[in-house]
Design an enzyme around this catalytic site. Sequence first.
Site, short mmCIF file in Angstrom:
data_model
loop_
_atom_site.label_atom_id
_atom_site.label_comp_id
_atom_site.label_asym_id
_atom_site.label_seq_id
_atom_site.Cartn_x
_atom_site.Cartn_y
_atom_site.Cartn_z
N ASP A 103 38.28 45.66 30.49
CA ASP A 103 38.84 45.28 29.21
C ASP A 103 37.82 45.56 28.11
O ASP A 103 36.71 46.01 28.37
CB ASP A 103 39.30 43.82 29.23
CG ASP A 103 38.19 42.82 29.55
OD1 ASP A 103 37.01 43.08 29.21
OD2 ASP A 103 38.50 41.76 30.11
N TYR A 141 39.89 38.72 32.02
CA TYR A 141 39.60 39.20 33.37
C TYR A 141 40.39 40.45 33.74
O TYR A 141 40.72 40.66 34.90
CB TYR A 141 39.80 38.08 34.40
CG TYR A 141 38.96 36.88 34.08
CD1 TYR A 141 37.59 36.88 34.34
CD2 TYR A 141 39.51 35.76 33.46
CE1 TYR A 141 36.80 35.78 34.02
CE2 TYR A 141 38.72 34.66 33.12
CZ TYR A 141 37.37 34.68 33.40
OH TYR A 141 36.59 33.61 33.07
N ALA A 142 40.66 41.30 32.76
CA ALA A 142 41.36 42.56 33.00
C ALA A 142 40.32 43.61 33.39
O ALA A 142 39.99 44.50 32.60
CB ALA A 142 42.16 42.96 31.77
N ASN A 143 39.80 43.47 34.60
CA ASN A 143 38.74 44.33 35.09
C ASN A 143 38.96 44.60 36.57
O ASN A 143 39.42 43.72 37.30
CB ASN A 143 37.37 43.64 34.93
CG ASN A 143 37.12 43.15 33.52
OD1 ASN A 143 37.06 43.96 32.60
ND2 ASN A 143 36.99 41.85 33.35
N HIS A 189 32.18 59.01 49.11
CA HIS A 189 32.74 57.87 49.83
C HIS A 189 31.95 56.60 49.50
O HIS A 189 30.73 56.59 49.59
CB HIS A 189 32.73 58.16 51.33
CG HIS A 189 33.43 57.13 52.13
ND1 HIS A 189 32.97 56.74 53.36
CD2 HIS A 189 34.56 56.41 51.90
CE1 HIS A 189 33.79 55.82 53.86
NE2 HIS A 189 34.75 55.61 52.98
#
Length: 139
Positions: free
Chosen positions: A28, A128-130, A20
């Site tokens: 990217d 910003y493909a994160n 948890h």
Amino acid sequence: MKKGTVLNAGISSVIARLGHTDTVVVCDAGLPIPGATERIDLALTQGVPGFMQVVEVVTKEMQVEAAYLAEEIKQHNPQLHETLLEHIRQLQQHQGNHIDVRYITHQQFKKQTADSQAVIRSGECSPYANIILCAGVTF
């Protein structure tokens, strides 16, 4: 042979070990990955595999309670931002829980990757493909 969705041994192992609030990053091709953090590199060439392909597969097996995005995605990659938000909405319905979406600066994002259990690198070459996915519990 494994019967579940994820065939990649590294990704399957990381998800199985999550507790948890542990986190996993899907990124990217250009995000710097800290040397001490486990790297699962799926990038083959530009765009392969795509960022959303990786996010979709990971979230099929991972219980998610929160997601972190760089604030900059809103301005510099609005189409992907909307696609991600829609995926999160669908994931909430499937999991039956609320997923808190939190925005941080790209600088903060890069720092937080060091605390993740692993960084899964896609072949995505858009800005910003994160995403940082925070593990929830199934009970």
